[in-house]
Design an enzyme around this catalytic site. Structure first.
Site, PDB file in Angstrom:
ATOM      1  N   ASP A  12       0.842  -1.203   0.000  1.00 21.36           N
ATOM      2  CA  ASP A  12       0.000   0.000   0.000  1.00 21.36           C
ATOM      3  C   ASP A  12       0.875   1.250   0.000  1.00 21.36           C
ATOM      4  O   ASP A  12       1.001   1.942   1.024  1.00 21.36           O
ATOM      5  CB  ASP A  12      -0.959  -0.029   1.192  1.00 21.36           C
ATOM      6  N   LYS A  34       0.270  -8.126  -2.352  1.00 20.67           N
ATOM      7  CA  LYS A  34      -1.053  -7.609  -2.697  1.00 20.67           C
ATOM      8  C   LYS A  34      -0.910  -6.219  -3.311  1.00 20.67           C
ATOM      9  O   LYS A  34      -0.298  -5.326  -2.741  1.00 20.67           O
ATOM     10  CB  LYS A  34      -1.948  -7.540  -1.458  1.00 20.67           C
ATOM     11  N   ASP A  61      -6.077  -6.708  -5.582  1.00 20.61           N
ATOM     12  CA  ASP A  61      -7.189  -6.400  -4.663  1.00 20.61           C
ATOM     13  C   ASP A  61      -7.912  -5.142  -5.132  1.00 20.61           C
ATOM     14  O   ASP A  61      -7.668  -4.053  -4.637  1.00 20.61           O
ATOM     15  CB  ASP A  61      -6.575  -6.212  -3.261  1.00 20.61           C
ATOM     16  N   LYS A  63     -11.407  -5.266  -5.576  1.00 19.03           N
ATOM     17  CA  LYS A  63     -12.755  -5.400  -4.990  1.00 19.03           C
ATOM     18  C   LYS A  63     -13.863  -4.916  -5.924  1.00 19.03           C
ATOM     19  O   LYS A  63     -14.583  -3.955  -5.638  1.00 19.03           O
ATOM     20  CB  LYS A  63     -12.846  -4.625  -3.676  1.00 19.03           C
ATOM     21  N   HIS A  65     -17.319  -4.326  -7.704  1.00 16.03           N
ATOM     22  CA  HIS A  65     -18.711  -4.311  -7.250  1.00 16.03           C
ATOM     23  C   HIS A  65     -19.488  -3.496  -8.287  1.00 16.03           C
ATOM     24  O   HIS A  65     -19.506  -2.271  -8.248  1.00 16.03           O
ATOM     25  CB  HIS A  65     -18.796  -3.661  -5.862  1.00 16.03           C
ATOM     26  N   ASP A  66     -20.112  -4.188  -9.257  1.00 17.81           N
ATOM     27  CA  ASP A  66     -20.808  -3.497 -10.344  1.00 17.81           C
ATOM     28  C   ASP A  66     -21.827  -4.484 -10.917  1.00 17.81           C
ATOM     29  O   ASP A  66     -22.012  -5.572 -10.363  1.00 17.81           O
ATOM     30  CB  ASP A  66     -19.774  -3.046 -11.398  1.00 17.81           C
ATOM     31  N   ILE A  67     -22.449  -4.152 -12.053  1.00 15.43           N
ATOM     32  CA  ILE A  67     -23.399  -5.096 -12.651  1.00 15.43           C
ATOM     33  C   ILE A  67     -22.628  -6.308 -13.188  1.00 15.43           C
ATOM     34  O   ILE A  67     -21.424  -6.211 -13.490  1.00 15.43           O
ATOM     35  CB  ILE A  67     -24.242  -4.432 -13.768  1.00 15.43           C
ATOM     36  N   ASN A  69     -22.366  -7.913 -15.992  1.00 16.03           N
ATOM     37  CA  ASN A  69     -21.663  -7.803 -17.273  1.00 16.03           C
ATOM     38  C   ASN A  69     -20.338  -7.048 -17.120  1.00 16.03           C
ATOM     39  O   ASN A  69     -19.293  -7.475 -17.631  1.00 16.03           O
ATOM     40  CB  ASN A  69     -22.577  -7.085 -18.276  1.00 16.03           C
ATOM     41  N   THR A 125     -12.865  -5.750   7.250  1.00 19.72           N
ATOM     42  CA  THR A 125     -12.369  -5.887   8.633  1.00 19.72           C
ATOM     43  C   THR A 125     -12.328  -4.546   9.364  1.00 19.72           C
ATOM     44  O   THR A 125     -12.048  -4.503  10.556  1.00 19.72           O
ATOM     45  CB  THR A 125     -10.969  -6.541   8.645  1.00 19.72           C
ATOM     46  N   GLY A 206      -0.273  -5.289   5.887  1.00 16.84           N
ATOM     47  CA  GLY A 206       0.249  -4.096   5.231  1.00 16.84           C
ATOM     48  C   GLY A 206       1.125  -3.292   6.159  1.00 16.84           C
ATOM     49  O   GLY A 206       2.331  -3.555   6.299  1.00 16.84           O
ATOM     50  N   ARG A 207       0.515  -2.313   6.836  1.00 18.69           N
ATOM     51  CA  ARG A 207       1.283  -1.352   7.636  1.00 18.69           C
ATOM     52  C   ARG A 207       2.250  -1.945   8.653  1.00 18.69           C
ATOM     53  O   ARG A 207       3.363  -1.418   8.806  1.00 18.69           O
ATOM     54  CB  ARG A 207       0.304  -0.344   8.266  1.00 18.69           C
TER      55      ARG A 207
HETATM   56  O1  C5P Z   1      -2.191  -2.040   6.696  1.00 17.16           O
HETATM   57  P1  C5P Z   1      -3.132  -3.181   6.902  1.00 17.16           P
HETATM   58  O2  C5P Z   1      -2.441  -4.444   7.417  1.00 17.16           O
HETATM   59  O3  C5P Z   1      -4.361  -2.817   7.719  1.00 17.16           O
HETATM   60  O4  C5P Z   1      -3.618  -3.529   5.425  1.00 17.16           O
HETATM   61  C1  C5P Z   1      -4.660  -4.422   5.154  1.00 17.16           C
HETATM   62  C2  C5P Z   1      -4.841  -4.499   3.666  1.00 17.16           C
HETATM   63  O5  C5P Z   1      -5.883  -5.426   3.396  1.00 17.16           O
HETATM   64  C3  C5P Z   1      -5.250  -3.180   3.014  1.00 17.16           C
HETATM   65  O6  C5P Z   1      -4.584  -3.133   1.763  1.00 17.16           O
HETATM   66  C4  C5P Z   1      -6.743  -3.304   2.809  1.00 17.16           C
HETATM   67  O7  C5P Z   1      -7.176  -2.639   1.648  1.00 17.16           O
HETATM   68  C5  C5P Z   1      -6.901  -4.814   2.637  1.00 17.16           C
HETATM   69  N1  C5P Z   1      -8.202  -5.366   2.985  1.00 17.16           N
HETATM   70  C6  C5P Z   1      -8.797  -5.202   4.219  1.00 17.16           C
HETATM   71  N2  C5P Z   1     -10.023  -5.742   4.474  1.00 17.16           N
HETATM   72  C7  C5P Z   1     -10.651  -6.463   3.549  1.00 17.16           C
HETATM   73  C8  C5P Z   1     -10.044  -6.663   2.296  1.00 17.16           C
HETATM   74  C9  C5P Z   1      -8.801  -6.100   2.050  1.00 17.16           C
HETATM   75  O8  C5P Z   1      -8.204  -4.587   5.103  1.00 17.16           O
HETATM   76  N3  C5P Z   1     -11.804  -7.040   3.827  1.00 17.16           N
END
Ligand code: C5P
Length: 227
Positions: A12, A34, A61, A63, A65-67, A69, A125, A206-207
């Site tokens: 990220d 990711k 990633d 995500k 979310h649309d119709i 097609n 989450t 991530g972080r």
């Molecule tokens: O920095 P952190 O560990 O919180 O990053 C979590 C990563 O997982 C982010 O890139 C976030 O977009 C992704 N993510 C999430 N929850 C989801 C799906 C993906 O936190 N349900």
């Protein structure tokens, strides 16, 4: 057979250079990266090609979310990029998820590529209320009925999902925080070891890695926790 939990590191960051440095530092200890909205908008598929060239694998990633097609056509495009897995919002409905599966598989067959792993994002989450587990289970059921390979959910729901949908259904869990780490905007969090004990297949971090003073050391610590 012993359950294995693999680490996915979320890149990220806002540029190809920053993500390339992280990949150079973490690969091959970290094998799956990711690429999310920020990085994909910043540098497109350049980072996907770079990770693949280094021998790593990509979870894209975006995500969807649309119709149905639109999501189906976008899913076919993703296959051309050569990623291990990608995701759609399960809240987009069964028809939408089914179309993603059909069009992605058709494109994979046409290009003689491996079918991608497609995941349904259940409840983020970063959200939580009293009915979350029930909602996650409903969405997971729809994802499975639509032919997806698994779901993204928190470790809280992983145990019931595993019990309900069996060993083969893939569970990917973000919101991972080693003990003592900053929670940031996440709500349904777990430690790497808790996620493993809940039967999670992949943790997304991530972080806690990319913002650590020593990202490789942070990743190695998390890998040791899930070994
Ligand atoms: O920095 P952190 O560990 O919180 O990053 C979590 C990563 O997982 C982010 O890139 C976030 O977009 C992704 N993510 C999430 N929850 C989801 C799906 C993906 O936190 N349900």
């Amino acid at each position: 057979m012993k359950h294995s939990t693999k680490l996915i590191t979320a890149l990220d960051v806002d540029s190809f250079e920053k993500s390339r440095k992280l990949v150079d530092l973490l690969c091959p200890k970290v094998k799956i990266f990711k690429v999310g909205l920020q990085l994909y908008l910043a540098c497109g598929d350049k980072i996907i090609r770079y990770i693949n060239k280094k021998g790593g694998k990509v979870f894209l990633d975006l995500k969807f979310h649309d119709i149905p097609n639109t999501v189906g056509r976008a899913s076919a495009e993703i296959v051309k990029l050569g990623v291990l897995m990608f995701n759609v919002h399960a809240q987009g409905g069964k028809d939408m998820m089914r179309q993603a599966r059909i069009d992605a598989d058709k494109e994979a067959k046409r290009l003689r590529k491996k079918k991608p792993v497609i995941l349904g994002v259940t409840v983020l989450t970063s959200q939580q209320d009293t009915s979350t587990t029930v909602r996650v289970m409903e969405l997971a059921r729809e994802a499975r009925e639509a032919g997806l390979d698994g779901v993204v959910c928190s470790a809280n729901e992983a145990v019931v999902i595993r019990r309900g949908f069996g060993r083969e259904f893939i569970i990917v869990t973000p919101g991972i925080r080693p003990a003592g780490a900053q929670v940031n905007d996440q709500k349904r969090i777990s430690t790497p070891a808790q996620a493993k004990s809940c039967g999670v297949d992949y943790i997304v971090v991530g972080r806690p890695i990319i913002e650590a003073d020593k990202p490789l050391k942070a990743a190695q610590g998390i890998l040791a926790d899930v070994r």
